[in-house]
Design a protein around this motif. Structure first.
Motif, PDB file in Angstrom:
ATOM      1  N   GLU A  92       0.825  -1.211   0.000  1.00  0.00           N
ATOM      2  CA  GLU A  92       0.000   0.000   0.000  1.00  0.00           C
ATOM      3  C   GLU A  92       0.864   1.268   0.000  1.00  0.00           C
ATOM      4  N   GLU A  93       2.185   1.144   0.202  1.00  0.00           N
ATOM      5  CA  GLU A  93       3.036   2.331   0.375  1.00  0.00           C
ATOM      6  C   GLU A  93       3.687   2.755  -0.942  1.00  0.00           C
ATOM      7  N   PRO A  94       3.555   4.040  -1.338  1.00  0.00           N
ATOM      8  CA  PRO A  94       4.213   4.471  -2.567  1.00  0.00           C
ATOM      9  C   PRO A  94       5.726   4.459  -2.416  1.00  0.00           C
ATOM     10  N   ALA A 104      17.730  -2.474  -7.898  1.00  0.00           N
ATOM     11  CA  ALA A 104      18.040  -3.678  -8.693  1.00  0.00           C
ATOM     12  C   ALA A 104      18.841  -3.283  -9.936  1.00  0.00           C
ATOM     13  N   ARG A 105      18.529  -2.088 -10.493  1.00  0.00           N
ATOM     14  CA  ARG A 105      19.283  -1.612 -11.656  1.00  0.00           C
ATOM     15  C   ARG A 105      20.746  -1.373 -11.264  1.00  0.00           C
ATOM     16  N   LEU A 106      20.947  -0.772 -10.076  1.00  0.00           N
ATOM     17  CA  LEU A 106      22.328  -0.552  -9.608  1.00  0.00           C
ATOM     18  C   LEU A 106      23.038  -1.894  -9.391  1.00  0.00           C
ATOM     19  N   ASN A 273      15.819  -2.273   9.219  1.00  0.00           N
ATOM     20  CA  ASN A 273      15.192  -3.555   8.874  1.00  0.00           C
ATOM     21  C   ASN A 273      13.795  -3.363   8.292  1.00  0.00           C
ATOM     22  N   LYS A 274      13.126  -2.272   8.684  1.00  0.00           N
ATOM     23  CA  LYS A 274      11.828  -1.974   8.048  1.00  0.00           C
ATOM     24  C   LYS A 274      12.054  -1.777   6.549  1.00  0.00           C
ATOM     25  N   GLY A 275      13.161  -1.152   6.219  1.00  0.00           N
ATOM     26  CA  GLY A 275      13.496  -0.955   4.802  1.00  0.00           C
ATOM     27  C   GLY A 275      13.735  -2.286   4.091  1.00  0.00           C
ATOM     28  N   ALA A 374      18.151   0.976  -1.643  1.00  0.00           N
ATOM     29  CA  ALA A 374      17.546   2.212  -2.182  1.00  0.00           C
ATOM     30  C   ALA A 374      17.319   3.209  -1.047  1.00  0.00           C
ATOM     31  N   ALA A 375      16.799   2.710   0.083  1.00  0.00           N
ATOM     32  CA  ALA A 375      16.513   3.614   1.209  1.00  0.00           C
ATOM     33  C   ALA A 375      17.825   4.206   1.745  1.00  0.00           C
ATOM     34  N   LEU A 376      18.852   3.351   1.916  1.00  0.00           N
ATOM     35  CA  LEU A 376      20.122   3.863   2.454  1.00  0.00           C
ATOM     36  C   LEU A 376      20.751   4.872   1.503  1.00  0.00           C
ATOM     37  N   ALA A 378      19.157   6.824  -0.649  1.00  0.00           N
ATOM     38  CA  ALA A 378      18.389   8.078  -0.573  1.00  0.00           C
ATOM     39  C   ALA A 378      18.710   8.812   0.730  1.00  0.00           C
ATOM     40  N   LEU A 379      18.737   8.073   1.845  1.00  0.00           N
ATOM     41  CA  LEU A 379      18.995   8.698   3.151  1.00  0.00           C
ATOM     42  C   LEU A 379      20.399   9.302   3.210  1.00  0.00           C
ATOM     43  N   SER A 380      21.344   8.652   2.545  1.00  0.00           N
ATOM     44  CA  SER A 380      22.737   9.092   2.611  1.00  0.00           C
ATOM     45  C   SER A 380      23.030  10.229   1.652  1.00  0.00           C
TER      46      SER A 380
HETATM   47  C1  HMG Z   1      12.045   6.761  -5.614  1.00  0.00           C
HETATM   48  C2  HMG Z   1      13.449   6.732  -6.184  1.00  0.00           C
HETATM   49  C3  HMG Z   1      13.694   5.401  -6.895  1.00  0.00           C
HETATM   50  C4  HMG Z   1      13.598   7.859  -7.214  1.00  0.00           C
HETATM   51  O1  HMG Z   1      14.943   7.977  -7.536  1.00  0.00           O
HETATM   52  P1  HMG Z   1      15.454   8.934  -8.711  1.00  0.00           P
HETATM   53  O2  HMG Z   1      16.926   8.925  -8.695  1.00  0.00           O
HETATM   54  O3  HMG Z   1      14.731  10.227  -8.649  1.00  0.00           O
HETATM   55  O4  HMG Z   1      14.889   8.127  -9.928  1.00  0.00           O
HETATM   56  P2  HMG Z   1      15.205   8.222 -11.459  1.00  0.00           P
HETATM   57  O5  HMG Z   1      14.151   9.068 -12.073  1.00  0.00           O
HETATM   58  O6  HMG Z   1      16.641   8.536 -11.722  1.00  0.00           O
HETATM   59  O7  HMG Z   1      14.966   6.693 -11.852  1.00  0.00           O
HETATM   60  C5  HMG Z   1      15.820   5.679 -11.398  1.00  0.00           C
HETATM   61  C6  HMG Z   1      15.077   4.364 -11.458  1.00  0.00           C
HETATM   62  O8  HMG Z   1      14.111   4.314 -10.386  1.00  0.00           O
HETATM   63  C7  HMG Z   1      12.929   3.653 -10.855  1.00  0.00           C
HETATM   64  N1  HMG Z   1      11.836   4.625 -10.808  1.00  0.00           N
HETATM   65  C8  HMG Z   1      11.931   5.960 -10.672  1.00  0.00           C
HETATM   66  N2  HMG Z   1      10.707   6.511 -10.622  1.00  0.00           N
HETATM   67  C9  HMG Z   1       9.824   5.512 -10.753  1.00  0.00           C
HETATM   68  C10 HMG Z   1       8.413   5.441 -10.767  1.00  0.00           C
HETATM   69  N3  HMG Z   1       7.661   6.532 -10.663  1.00  0.00           N
HETATM   70  N4  HMG Z   1       7.836   4.247 -10.888  1.00  0.00           N
HETATM   71  C11 HMG Z   1       8.581   3.123 -10.999  1.00  0.00           C
HETATM   72  N5  HMG Z   1       9.925   3.128 -10.997  1.00  0.00           N
HETATM   73  C12 HMG Z   1      10.538   4.304 -10.887  1.00  0.00           C
HETATM   74  C13 HMG Z   1      13.203   3.191 -12.278  1.00  0.00           C
HETATM   75  O9  HMG Z   1      13.700   1.876 -12.249  1.00  0.00           O
HETATM   76  C14 HMG Z   1      14.256   4.147 -12.721  1.00  0.00           C
HETATM   77  O10 HMG Z   1      15.116   3.592 -13.689  1.00  0.00           O
HETATM   78  P3  HMG Z   1      14.728   3.709 -15.273  1.00  0.00           P
HETATM   79  O11 HMG Z   1      13.618   2.772 -15.510  1.00  0.00           O
HETATM   80  O12 HMG Z   1      14.351   5.128 -15.516  1.00  0.00           O
HETATM   81  O13 HMG Z   1      16.021   3.287 -15.898  1.00  0.00           O
HETATM   82  C15 HMG Z   1      14.541   6.949  -5.079  1.00  0.00           C
HETATM   83  O14 HMG Z   1      14.381   8.227  -4.546  1.00  0.00           O
HETATM   84  C16 HMG Z   1      14.463   5.931  -3.977  1.00  0.00           C
HETATM   85  O15 HMG Z   1      14.819   4.787  -4.140  1.00  0.00           O
HETATM   86  N6  HMG Z   1      14.051   6.353  -2.777  1.00  0.00           N
HETATM   87  C17 HMG Z   1      13.854   5.489  -1.634  1.00  0.00           C
HETATM   88  C18 HMG Z   1      12.396   5.247  -1.470  1.00  0.00           C
HETATM   89  C19 HMG Z   1      12.056   4.338  -0.317  1.00  0.00           C
HETATM   90  O16 HMG Z   1      12.872   3.730   0.317  1.00  0.00           O
HETATM   91  N7  HMG Z   1      10.767   4.254  -0.043  1.00  0.00           N
HETATM   92  C20 HMG Z   1      10.237   3.509   1.039  1.00  0.00           C
HETATM   93  C21 HMG Z   1       9.510   4.419   1.987  1.00  0.00           C
HETATM   94  S1  HMG Z   1      10.563   5.005   3.248  1.00  0.00           S
HETATM   95  C22 HMG Z   1      10.669   3.609   4.245  1.00  0.00           C
HETATM   96  O17 HMG Z   1       9.698   2.962   4.455  1.00  0.00           O
HETATM   97  C23 HMG Z   1      11.960   2.994   4.678  1.00  0.00           C
HETATM   98  C24 HMG Z   1      13.018   3.734   5.406  1.00  0.00           C
HETATM   99  C25 HMG Z   1      13.545   4.820   4.537  1.00  0.00           C
HETATM  100  O18 HMG Z   1      12.589   4.297   6.607  1.00  0.00           O
HETATM  101  C26 HMG Z   1      14.091   2.688   5.674  1.00  0.00           C
HETATM  102  C27 HMG Z   1      15.334   3.220   6.314  1.00  0.00           C
HETATM  103  O19 HMG Z   1      15.254   4.198   7.081  1.00  0.00           O
HETATM  104  O20 HMG Z   1      16.407   2.606   6.086  1.00  0.00           O
END
Ligand code: HMG
Ligand code: NDP
Length: 440
Positions: A92-94, A104-106, A273-275, A374-376, A378-380
């Motif tokens: 359910e989470e965007p 996975a691409r990286l 670990n939630k990530g 991905a989360a690490l 973005a956070l870093s």
């Molecule tokens: C969101 C991104 C990927 C954007 O990252 P970006 O660098 O802005 O993305 P981009 O436009 O350069 O695209 C890179 C690739 O991301 C994918 N991608 C990009 N946009 C889309 C989209 N709309 N729909 C589907 N896939 C998408 C797609 O694979 C794309 O490759 P391409 O196909 O273009 O070669 C990046 O910012 C990211 O990975 N962020 C982390 C998000 C995350 O972790 N979300 C979970 C919620 S937070 C949480 O619950 C966990 C946490 C954070 O608390 C855990 C922790 O603290 O460790």
């Protein structure tokens, strides 16, 4: 599955479907057919509730009054043990599916996910209380271990025939009068909860008689530490560079600092670990697996040393690359449970080309390592809000009534402004509607 569909699935395909996320759900399904991931009727069957109806639901749980939907998405770019895989995720989470695809691409740049696993062992526990002489009881059980296992396998004919069955009997002392007997059973493609629970109930009277104890609980343990999965990835530092962060080595170092934080602080380790579970759970839900069981086991495993620790380890490799490892218990199934009653589950397993329960565990764990990375990353670097909230903005736009192309237009403006309040979304939507009407 018909032979021609099996053939279709054996064809080598790419999990890199460029521009997929800019398509509509319908055109994505068409793309899956064109790229030979699905047969046309399978793609069609994904639409709507995917064949899941009230009769399925009513057969699945109790007191059903309706259905409750969740999105089914695909994470792309996964290469697992050299094979391209699409990874079905229901969540359910965007931003989780985007995050998994991105990481996975990286990881693909370093060869993808290398996955290994233990045999699919599920463990039954039989609690024996008021045991009068612990040492003698332990000795009696150990002396009869082969006989007890043979008796157990006598009740598991079908499981033994497919290569599973009871493998080992273990005796643990809990206190001065309490023993627990573990029966380790290879349950092949089943999670095995019902199977080993039944076995434990059948074996309990005999175990009590041998030890002079009184039977307590008879149930599996969800600390499935004989059923672990191991994933390793390598990401070249250069691949970690991104807009605004041109030095991949600095990004790698920031990720290593984030890892250290999680190792030093349980408050951080839980979020880390939630990530991981973002990816693991989404795959388990899509594939109809018992994610509560896996969650419980994962966190118990993370705390096995007495201190809660991260499930993943990120290190620097010999050539300066980033190396990631995930080790966790992961009891999965491709038969039994919801697989029997939910038509979408079999389709999700086919999409991921899953061949066995351990293979599914490997795919889910790869997704977990990816969402963690991905989360690490973005956070870093830029912080979590930018990427996550940009995708969250689509939900805000839809909530205030945007439809069709207006969802993307409103979301893009919210993300540009970095304001995600529904009031602002409403204003933007009104402006865009006016603009559209004026253009007519
Ligand atoms: C969101 C991104 C990927 C954007 O990252 P970006 O660098 O802005 O993305 P981009 O436009 O350069 O695209 C890179 C690739 O991301 C994918 N991608 C990009 N946009 C889309 C989209 N709309 N729909 C589907 N896939 C998408 C797609 O694979 C794309 O490759 P391409 O196909 O273009 O070669 C990046 O910012 C990211 O990975 N962020 C982390 C998000 C995350 O972790 N979300 C979970 C919620 S937070 C949480 O619950 C966990 C946490 C954070 O608390 C855990 C922790 O603290 O460790
Ligand atoms: N604490 C927990 O985690 C608990 C979980 N549960 C629930 O139990 C369910 C899972 O139990 P489980 O026993 O796996 O499921 P099921 O009882 O639904 O089905 C498993 C059975 O499928 C048969 N089977 C057919 N093909 C295969 C194959 N290739 N490999 C293995 N078995 C096969 C086996 O029966 P046979 O050998 O007879 O053919 C096996 O015992 C889940 O719904 C879970 O939520 C229940 C209680 C507690």
């Amino acid at each position: 599955m018909s032979d021609d569909k099996v053939q279709t699935l054996k064809v080598k395909r790419s999990s890199r479907l460029s521009g997929f996320y800019r398509q509509t759900p319908e055109s994505r399904r068409t793309r899956l057919v064109e790229s030979r991931w699905l047969a046309p009727e399978e793609a069609e069957a994904c639409a709507g509730l995917g064949g899941f109806d009230e009769a399925c639901a009513d057969a699945m749980v109790e007191n059903v009054i309706g259905l409750h939907g969740l999105p089914l998405g695909l994470a792309l770019n996964f290469v697992v043990n050299g094979q391209d895989r699409l990874v079905p995720m229901s969540v359910e989470e965007p931003s989780i599916i985007a995050a998994a695809s991105y990481a996975a691409r990286l990881c693909a740049e370093g060869g993808g996910f290398a996955v290994t696993w233990d045999e699919p062992i599920t463990t039954a526990q039989v609690q024996l209380l008021d045991v009068p002489a612990l040492t003698a009881a332990e000795m009696a059980l150990r002396a009869r271990s082969a006989e007890l296992l043979a008796e157990a396998n006598g009740c598991l004919g079908a499981m033994c025939a497919r290569g599973g069955g009871a493998r080992e009997l273990e005796v643990r002392v809990l206190d001065a009068t309490t023993l627990v007997v573990h029966v380790h059973v290879d349950t092949r493609d089943a999670m095995g909860a019902n199977l080993v629970n039944g076995l434990a109930e059948r074996m309990a009277p005999r175990l009590a008689a041998l030890t002079g104890g009184r039977v307590g609980l008879k149930i599996l343990t969800n600390l499935a530490d004989r059923r672990k999965v191991y994933v390793r990835v390598t990401v070249p530092s250069a691949a970690l560079a991104s807009e605004g962060f041109p030095d991949g080595t600095a990004v790698r170092d920031a990720i290593l600092e984030a890892q250290l934080f999680a190792e030093m602080d349980p408050y951080r380790a839980v979020t880390h670990n939630k990530g991981v579970m973002n990816g693991v759970d989404a795959v388990l839900v899509a594939c109809g697996n018992d994610w509560r069981a896996v969650e419980a086991g994962a966190h118990a495993y993370a705390a096995r040393s007495g201190v809660y620790r991260p499930l993943t380890a990120w290190k620097q490799g010999p050539a300066g690359e980033l190396v990631g490892l995930l080790e966790m218990p992961l009891a999965t199934s491709t038969v039994g449970g919801a697989a029997r009653t939910h038509p979408g589950v079999q389709r999700a397993l086919k999409l991921a080309q899953v061949t066995s329960a351990v293979d599914l565990a490997g795919v889910a764990a790869a997704a977990g390592l990816a969402t963690n990375l991905a989360a690490l990353k973005a956070l870093s670097t830029e912080g979590i809000q930018k990427g996550h909230m940009a995708l969250h903005a689509r939900r805000v736009a839809a909530e205030v009534g945007a439809q069709g192309e207006l969802v993307e237009i409103v979301a893009e403006r919210l993300a540009r402004e970095r304001v995600y309040r529904p009031e602002r979304a409403r204003e933007i939507l009104a402006e865009e509607v006016r603009r559209k009407e004026a253009a007519r």
